[in-house]
Design a protein around this motif. Structure first.
Motif, PDB file in Angstrom:
ATOM      1  N   ALA A  28       0.811  -1.220   0.000  1.00 50.09           N
ATOM      2  CA  ALA A  28       0.000   0.000   0.000  1.00 50.09           C
ATOM      3  C   ALA A  28       0.846   1.273   0.000  1.00 50.09           C
ATOM      4  CB  ALA A  28      -0.895  -0.010   1.240  1.00 50.09           C
ATOM      5  N   ALA A  29       0.154   2.385  -0.229  1.00 49.15           N
ATOM      6  CA  ALA A  29       0.745   3.717  -0.067  1.00 49.15           C
ATOM      7  C   ALA A  29      -0.294   4.593   0.636  1.00 49.15           C
ATOM      8  CB  ALA A  29       1.121   4.309  -1.418  1.00 49.15           C
ATOM      9  N   LEU A  30       0.199   5.646   1.263  1.00 49.03           N
ATOM     10  CA  LEU A  30      -0.667   6.522   2.056  1.00 49.03           C
ATOM     11  C   LEU A  30      -0.221   7.963   1.818  1.00 49.03           C
ATOM     12  CD1 LEU A  30      -2.616   6.952   4.520  1.00 49.03           C
ATOM     13  CD2 LEU A  30      -0.671   6.465   6.008  1.00 49.03           C
ATOM     14  N   VAL A  31      -1.186   8.834   1.506  1.00 45.70           N
ATOM     15  CA  VAL A  31      -0.843  10.239   1.236  1.00 45.70           C
ATOM     16  C   VAL A  31      -1.622  11.126   2.203  1.00 45.70           C
ATOM     17  CG1 VAL A  31      -0.747  12.053  -0.537  1.00 45.70           C
ATOM     18  CG2 VAL A  31      -0.726   9.631  -1.225  1.00 45.70           C
ATOM     19  N   TRP A  39      -5.375  10.184   0.619  1.00 47.72           N
ATOM     20  CA  TRP A  39      -5.473   9.023  -0.276  1.00 47.72           C
ATOM     21  C   TRP A  39      -4.865   7.804   0.394  1.00 47.72           C
ATOM     22  CZ3 TRP A  39      -2.536   5.336  -2.818  1.00 47.72           C
ATOM     23  CH2 TRP A  39      -3.181   4.666  -3.871  1.00 47.72           C
ATOM     24  N   VAL A  40      -5.519   6.654   0.241  1.00 49.17           N
ATOM     25  CA  VAL A  40      -4.953   5.399   0.720  1.00 49.17           C
ATOM     26  C   VAL A  40      -5.351   4.302  -0.266  1.00 49.17           C
ATOM     27  CG1 VAL A  40      -6.899   5.161   2.360  1.00 49.17           C
ATOM     28  CG2 VAL A  40      -4.903   3.738   2.648  1.00 49.17           C
ATOM     29  N   GLY A  41      -4.385   3.472  -0.650  1.00 47.35           N
ATOM     30  CA  GLY A  41      -4.692   2.419  -1.619  1.00 47.35           C
ATOM     31  C   GLY A  41      -3.451   1.620  -1.951  1.00 47.35           C
ATOM     32  N   ASP A  45      -1.559   1.723  -7.609  1.00 48.02           N
ATOM     33  CA  ASP A  45      -2.664   2.566  -8.092  1.00 48.02           C
ATOM     34  C   ASP A  45      -2.492   4.036  -7.704  1.00 48.02           C
ATOM     35  OD1 ASP A  45      -3.822   0.198  -8.940  1.00 48.02           O
ATOM     36  OD2 ASP A  45      -5.013  -0.042  -7.098  1.00 48.02           O
ATOM     37  N   LEU A  46      -1.336   4.395  -7.180  1.00 50.10           N
ATOM     38  CA  LEU A  46      -1.124   5.776  -6.706  1.00 50.10           C
ATOM     39  C   LEU A  46      -1.360   6.764  -7.865  1.00 50.10           C
ATOM     40  CD1 LEU A  46      -0.061   7.344  -4.141  1.00 50.10           C
ATOM     41  CD2 LEU A  46       2.178   7.318  -5.252  1.00 50.10           C
ATOM     42  N   PRO A  47      -2.287   7.695  -7.706  1.00 59.36           N
ATOM     43  CA  PRO A  47      -2.570   8.622  -8.800  1.00 59.36           C
ATOM     44  C   PRO A  47      -1.333   9.467  -9.155  1.00 59.36           C
ATOM     45  CG  PRO A  47      -4.292   8.728  -7.142  1.00 59.36           C
ATOM     46  CD  PRO A  47      -3.197   7.887  -6.574  1.00 59.36           C
ATOM     47  N   GLU A  48      -1.207   9.756 -10.420  1.00 55.33           N
ATOM     48  CA  GLU A  48      -0.071  10.513 -10.971  1.00 55.33           C
ATOM     49  C   GLU A  48       0.208  11.770 -10.149  1.00 55.33           C
ATOM     50  OE1 GLU A  48       2.906  10.318 -13.508  1.00 55.33           O
ATOM     51  OE2 GLU A  48       1.283   8.842 -13.507  1.00 55.33           O
ATOM     52  N   VAL A  49      -0.856  12.462  -9.765  1.00 56.23           N
ATOM     53  CA  VAL A  49      -0.722  13.752  -9.083  1.00 56.23           C
ATOM     54  C   VAL A  49       0.061  13.648  -7.758  1.00 56.23           C
ATOM     55  CG1 VAL A  49      -3.129  13.404  -8.408  1.00 56.23           C
ATOM     56  CG2 VAL A  49      -2.101  15.583  -7.964  1.00 56.23           C
ATOM     57  N   TYR A  50       0.047  12.451  -7.136  1.00 55.84           N
ATOM     58  CA  TYR A  50       0.762  12.299  -5.853  1.00 55.84           C
ATOM     59  C   TYR A  50       2.187  11.785  -6.045  1.00 55.84           C
ATOM     60  CZ  TYR A  50      -3.964  12.716  -4.034  1.00 55.84           C
ATOM     61  OH  TYR A  50      -5.214  13.161  -3.757  1.00 55.84           O
ATOM     62  N   LYS A  51       2.566  11.524  -7.265  1.00 52.60           N
ATOM     63  CA  LYS A  51       3.893  10.936  -7.476  1.00 52.60           C
ATOM     64  C   LYS A  51       5.009  11.924  -7.191  1.00 52.60           C
ATOM     65  CE  LYS A  51       2.570   6.902  -9.970  1.00 52.60           C
ATOM     66  NZ  LYS A  51       2.039   6.380 -11.191  1.00 52.60           N
ATOM     67  N   GLU A  52       4.672  13.223  -7.181  1.00 54.73           N
ATOM     68  CA  GLU A  52       5.671  14.266  -6.902  1.00 54.73           C
ATOM     69  C   GLU A  52       5.785  14.564  -5.404  1.00 54.73           C
ATOM     70  OE1 GLU A  52       7.399  15.953  -9.664  1.00 54.73           O
ATOM     71  OE2 GLU A  52       6.620  13.994 -10.287  1.00 54.73           O
ATOM     72  N   GLU A 366      -8.291   6.318   6.876  1.00 57.77           N
ATOM     73  CA  GLU A 366      -9.280   6.561   5.821  1.00 57.77           C
ATOM     74  C   GLU A 366      -9.145   7.989   5.351  1.00 57.77           C
ATOM     75  OE1 GLU A 366     -13.469   5.115   6.635  1.00 57.77           O
ATOM     76  OE2 GLU A 366     -12.626   4.990   8.634  1.00 57.77           O
ATOM     77  N   GLU A 367      -9.507   8.223   4.119  1.00 62.91           N
ATOM     78  CA  GLU A 367      -9.495   9.588   3.601  1.00 62.91           C
ATOM     79  C   GLU A 367     -10.401  10.460   4.471  1.00 62.91           C
ATOM     80  OE1 GLU A 367     -10.510   8.964  -0.551  1.00 62.91           O
ATOM     81  OE2 GLU A 367      -8.771   7.618  -0.638  1.00 62.91           O
ATOM     82  N   GLY A 368      -9.918  11.624   4.831  1.00 64.43           N
ATOM     83  CA  GLY A 368     -10.709  12.557   5.644  1.00 64.43           C
ATOM     84  C   GLY A 368     -10.364  12.491   7.120  1.00 64.43           C
ATOM     85  N   LYS A 369      -9.790  11.367   7.550  1.00 62.57           N
ATOM     86  CA  LYS A 369      -9.407  11.270   8.974  1.00 62.57           C
ATOM     87  C   LYS A 369      -8.042  11.913   9.196  1.00 62.57           C
ATOM     88  CE  LYS A 369     -12.240   8.022  11.182  1.00 62.57           C
ATOM     89  NZ  LYS A 369     -12.276   6.874  12.092  1.00 62.57           N
ATOM     90  N   LEU A 370      -7.725  12.168  10.444  1.00 64.82           N
ATOM     91  CA  LEU A 370      -6.413  12.741  10.751  1.00 64.82           C
ATOM     92  C   LEU A 370      -5.329  11.690  10.538  1.00 64.82           C
ATOM     93  CD1 LEU A 370      -7.559  14.743  13.876  1.00 64.82           C
ATOM     94  CD2 LEU A 370      -6.872  15.674  11.649  1.00 64.82           C
TER      95      LEU A 370
END
Ligand code: NIG
Ligand code: FE
Length: 408
Positions: A28-31, A39-41, A45-52, A366-370
């Motif tokens: 997994a990865a976590l942003v 983002w978590v997944g 599947d990490l979206p391109e936008v988070y690769k930077e 989860e997305e939205g949590k701290l």
């Protein structure tokens, strides 16, 4: 915006499904952005936008939500090692209390202690809890029992909230035992709790919950009802020390007053289980206290099969549980209460967060949590809790900030 990659097993611990459903993601990865998970997944599947994003490496380890210790008596003065010895020599916890030891001994010492000393003690413990991966702690008063000392303890918690990177929730436990000076006049003590201390604690905004020790040697069901009614009037949600040393209807009462949790429960009845399930009251297992008092362990399977969510906490205090090692409590639950490591992990995260009213913000990834989480030096929860070590935590994050790390 940081991204944590190379996670072998990410336990999201979402509050869905059964106690053992971790809703895990492998590889997994976590942003997160600032303090919030965005983002978590699967890493693939990490979206391109988070690769930077700024990259962090979990080293192929396990990532879990920050652990939540939802039942502690954190602030006290003095230890009670001699009682540990007395129990080893055959005296019971109650006999020791009756001869002037126990809770009242700690009350005497805590009344004498100044705030700075209590603050220092709490700080030292909380720092070590954070090293174990703990990111939220519930702290009870209850070693003051008079207005001044109860406010002193709860003010120490408030000060800690402002200066430490750990989430705290405070609970007023004035109904811990009847203090000696009121021994012959219980109703005057209840008046003090209900009409003086509760309003003062509420006015100073020092607690979110109120707790009662419901037990033959402490408070009756009717006395607890009075305290909870007064607490509710002032906005405190109930929590209950229930059925710890005998079966006294504490679990049923917790359901009746819609408590967020009923804790201990070694002597819970079948009716208690049914009522707690219907009311949605979380059961808090305290395996370190059961172990220290040599009590039969909580029958967790019966509770889970009966539809009750089970949380776990340390009950850290100088008498029945002089240990704040939550992962040890989790391993003990697996051994003596036949809980699986996955179930114990959900008990120490999302269900524990629920038991202290924080499940809306923490306790799961989860997305939205701290962004409160811990990196554990194990490939998965089974290996972690099976191969018990002094500290398997590799790094602790609160609000997306690393607050502790091995070698850091
Ligand atoms: O949760 N049961 C009541 N209170 C604590 C023990 C406190 C003490 O022994 O000082 C408990 O076990
Ligand atoms: Fe307790």
């Amino acid at each position: 915006m940081p991204v944590l990659k190379n996670i072998s097993f990410l336990a999201t611990c979402r509050d869905e499904g059964a106690q053992g459903d971790l809703h895990a993601i492998r590889d997994a990865a976590l942003v997160w952005d600032d303090s919030q998970i965005i983002w978590v997944g699967r890493e693939a599947d990490l979206p391109e936008v988070y690769k930077e994003a700024d990259e962090l490496d979990a080293g192929g380890r396990l990532v879990v939500p920050g652990l939540v210790d939802c039942h502690t008596h954190l602030a006290f003065a003095g230890w009670r090692a001699e009682e540990f010895v007395q129990r080893a020599l055959g005296e019971s916890y109650l006999e020791i209390a009756e001869s002037g030891g126990g809770i009242m001994r700690t009350v005497r010492l805590t009344r004498e202690a100044d705030s700075q000393m209590l603050l220092k003690h709490c700080r030292e413990v909380l720092d070590q809890m954070v090293e174990l991966g703990v990111t939220a702690v519930e702290c009870k008063s209850g070693y003051g029992l008079d207005l001044e000392t109860e406010l002193k303890i709860l003010s120490v918690y408030r000060e800690l909230k402002d200066c430490l990177p750990v989430r705290l929730a405070s609970t007023y436990l004035g109904a811990h035992v009847v203090p000696v000076e009121f021994q012959d006049n219980r109703s005057d003590y209840l008046d003090l709790v209900c009409h003086e201390v509760i309003p003062a604690v509420a006015k100073a905004n020092l607690a979110s919950f109120c707790d009662v020790f419901v037990e033959e040697s402490a408070f009756s069901l009717d006395e607890a009802r009075q305290v909870f009614a007064a607490g509710r009037e002032h906005g405190f949600r109930p929590k209950v020390h229930a059925d710890q040393l005998s079966s006294g209807g504490g679990a049923e009462l917790a359901a009746e007053v819609e408590a967020v949790s009923a804790d201990h429960l070694e002597y819970i009845s079948d009716a208690g289980i049914e009522k707690m399930a219907a009311a949605g009251t979380v059961a808090v297992a305290l395996p370190l206290a059961s172990l220290y008092l040599n009590e039969a362990p909580l029958q967790v399977r019966k509770l889970i099969n009966g539809g009750v969510r089970v949380a776990v906490a340390t009950d850290f205090n100088p008498g029945s549980s002089p240990s704040f090692h939550l992962p040890l409590g989790m391993t003990l639950l697996c051994i003596s209460s036949q809980m699986t490591p996955a179930e114990a992990l959900k008990a120490a995260t999302i269900y524990a967060a629920k038991a202290m009213g924080m499940d809306g913000i923490t306790g799961s990834i989860e997305e939205g949590k701290l962004a409160d989480f811990a990196i554990i030096d194990a490939p998965d929860p089974d290996q972690w809790l099976y191969h018990f070590r002094p500290n398997a935590c590799f790094g602790t994050f609160v609000d997306g900030r690393q607050v502790w790390g091995q070698g850091a």
